[in-house]
Design an enzyme around this catalytic site. Structure first.
Site, PDB file in Angstrom:
ATOM      1  N   HIS A  38      -2.423  -1.580  -7.351  1.00 21.32           N
ATOM      2  CA  HIS A  38      -2.738  -2.786  -8.064  1.00 21.32           C
ATOM      3  C   HIS A  38      -3.687  -2.559  -9.121  1.00 21.32           C
ATOM      4  CE1 HIS A  38      -1.476  -5.254  -4.651  1.00 21.32           C
ATOM      5  NE2 HIS A  38      -1.647  -6.089  -5.228  1.00 21.32           N
ATOM      6  N   LYS A 103      -2.402  -8.507   6.153  1.00 19.64           N
ATOM      7  CA  LYS A 103      -3.124  -9.078   7.312  1.00 19.64           C
ATOM      8  C   LYS A 103      -4.499  -9.413   7.060  1.00 19.64           C
ATOM      9  CE  LYS A 103      -4.957  -4.529   9.287  1.00 19.64           C
ATOM     10  NZ  LYS A 103      -6.538  -4.937   9.444  1.00 19.64           N
TER      11      LYS A 103
END
Lengths: 196, 281
Positions: A38, A103
């Protein structure tokens, strides 16, 4: 439990019919990206350079797999904590990402950005990397190979299981689910980032 | 005096690293099965089923239970009548980690220079090693591959001594509430009460080696464990925080005498993939 079958890349219509608590199964290509990937993508954007993938309609999966044994497509490949990626997520949604799999919960900025860009956040069950790897038919590193487990991989998945946690209406399964099953009279503390 | 070649330690650690990351301890699997019967949320039951299926796939296909094969946490209980030969014990432990993580196709997740370069050490060393000298001539080696998701939710606080049990229950509940899905519930929760700051956290971590259902031998502490488990499961967080009646499988408390001014409380959380393995030399 009934599942909704999804084919990637996703359209606005695909995403619009998803609601919190839906059990879904992804089919087709999804892309892996964690913290380091990222960071690199954002740096490329800031320099105005082309990105290694067109993210329109795509699904991002926050995962850093174990190395495969000889003959395996991929090692254990379950989701990592999504909250760590919160600072990068609005930019990814801006580029057209339609679904994210991780998650744990997302912060208010990400939830707002999901609503704005009409995208969903899903969880795969953390700690089930062995099972999830069985739904991955091929894996190929397509960018940032030097990042090792954190490189961007193109995965071909079949019936990859996930649960919708944030939908385009701005609802949050973790918030609503906790209220539904809470018998404690303790007030629920406000969202805050605790480590990551 | 008994002589042990450190090569034996290396070999054992390498084996424990592979076994711990691939085979879910039986007590944990049984506790998850039992929780499935009690769970009221259908979505939570679906999650528990996926967790149980994962344990089966990991065993059958020799895949790590979780891709986060953790920081290698190693506890050595060393009998005071043992003499190690063949090299430095700590080097031997790290060599075992190096070999286990390489030969077992485990993920190497350790970076050096934690606040700057964060460069991967490439072999998951160094391990975090705790040693304790005990009576006898044996060496008990316990291995815990500790995942980041749950470890990062650890918390410590010192309370006013008069706050007592209430402070502990509030702190543990608050920690579980804030952590949400990050530490991968259903959880196993270790709590250290007393000692000093580092002693409290060491106890919280050490408590995670207990088998599910194993109560502290002190009845007063055992009672606190029962209260904590009930309080945590009333929070409704549920498996992966989607909401449900199974938030923790167990809560283990260890205590130690403390200073007249202090009530140190440490919480160390373990995920449902509560992986530990031990051997005795």
């Amino acid at each position: 439990m009934e599942s909704i079958r999804l084919e990637t890349p996703l359209t606005d219509e695909d995403v619009a019919r998803l609601h919190i608590g839906d059990h879904v199964r992804f089919n087709g290509v999804i892309y892996t990206a964690r913290d380091a990937a990222h960071k690199r993508l954002i740096e490329l954007m800031q320099r105005g350079e082309p990105l290694p993938i067109d993210l329109r309609g795509q699904v991002l999966y926050y995962v850093g797999p174990t190395p495969p044994r000889p003959g395996q497509v991929i090692g254990s490949a379950g989701p990592t904590t999504a909250m760590r990626l919160d600072p990068y997520t609005p930019a990814m949604l801006e580029l057209g990402v339609k679904a994210i799999i991780g998650k744990g919960g997302r912060g208010p900025e990400v939830r707002e950005a999901l609503k704005r860009h009409r995208a969903v956040y899903c969880i795969a069950v953390g700690g089930t990397g062995a099972l999830l790897s069985q739904h991955i038919e091929s894996a190929e590193v397509i960018a940032f190979e030097d990042l090792g487990t954190e490189a961007i991989r193109r995965l071909l998945v079949r019936d990859f299981p996930a649960i919708v946690v944030n939908d385009i209406e701005g609802r949050d399964l973790l918030e609503e689910g906790r209220k539904q099953y809470r018998t404690s009279d303790r007030p629920i503390p406000a969202f805050r980032v605790l480590g990551g | 005096m008994r002589t042990i070649d450190v090569a034996e330690v290396t070999e054992t650690i390498a084996r424990l690293a592979i076994e711990a990351t691939h085979f879910l301890p039986e007590d944990v699997e049984q506790a998850i099965r039992a929780a499935r019967e009690r769970e009221r949320s259908p979505l939570a039951v679906q999650i528990i089923d996926e967790i149980l299926e994962n344990a089966e796939v990991a065993r059958r296909k020799m895949l790590p239970l979780c891709q986060d094969t953790g920081t290698a946490v190693v506890y050595l209980e060393i009998g005071q009548d043992v003499h190690f030969t063949g090299g430095y014990l700590i080097d031997a432990v790290n060599e075992g980690v190096r070999r286990g993580y390489q030969e077992g196709y485990l993920r190497k997740s350790i970076v050096e220079r934690p606040f700057s370069a964060r460069k991967n050490t490439g072999d998951n060393t160094p391990a975090v090693i705790h040693t304790e000298i005990v009576p006898g001539d044996r060496v008990r080696i316990r291995f815990m591959p500790k995942g980041g998701g749950c470890e990062n939710m650890s918390r410590y606080q010192n309370f006013l001594p008069g706050m007592g049990k209430r402070a502990i229950i509030d702190f543990v509940c608050e920690t579980v509430d804030i952590s949400g899905g990050n530490p991968c519930p259903p959880l196993v929760i270790g709590v250290g009460v007393g000692g000093t700051a580092e002693k409290a956290m060491a106890m919280a971590k050490h408590a995670l080696f207990r088998k599910i259902g194993e109560r502290n031998p002190d009845p007063e502490v055992a009672e606190l464990e029962r209260e904590l488990l009930e309080a945590v499961n009333a929070l409704g967080v549920g498996p992966q925080a989607v909401g449900g009646t199974t938030t923790a499988l167990d809560v283990f408390v260890e205590t130690y005498p403390t200073h007249i001014t202090a009530l140190p409380v440490a919480v160390n959380i373990q995920c449902h993939s509560a992986r530990t393995k031990e051997a005795v030399l």
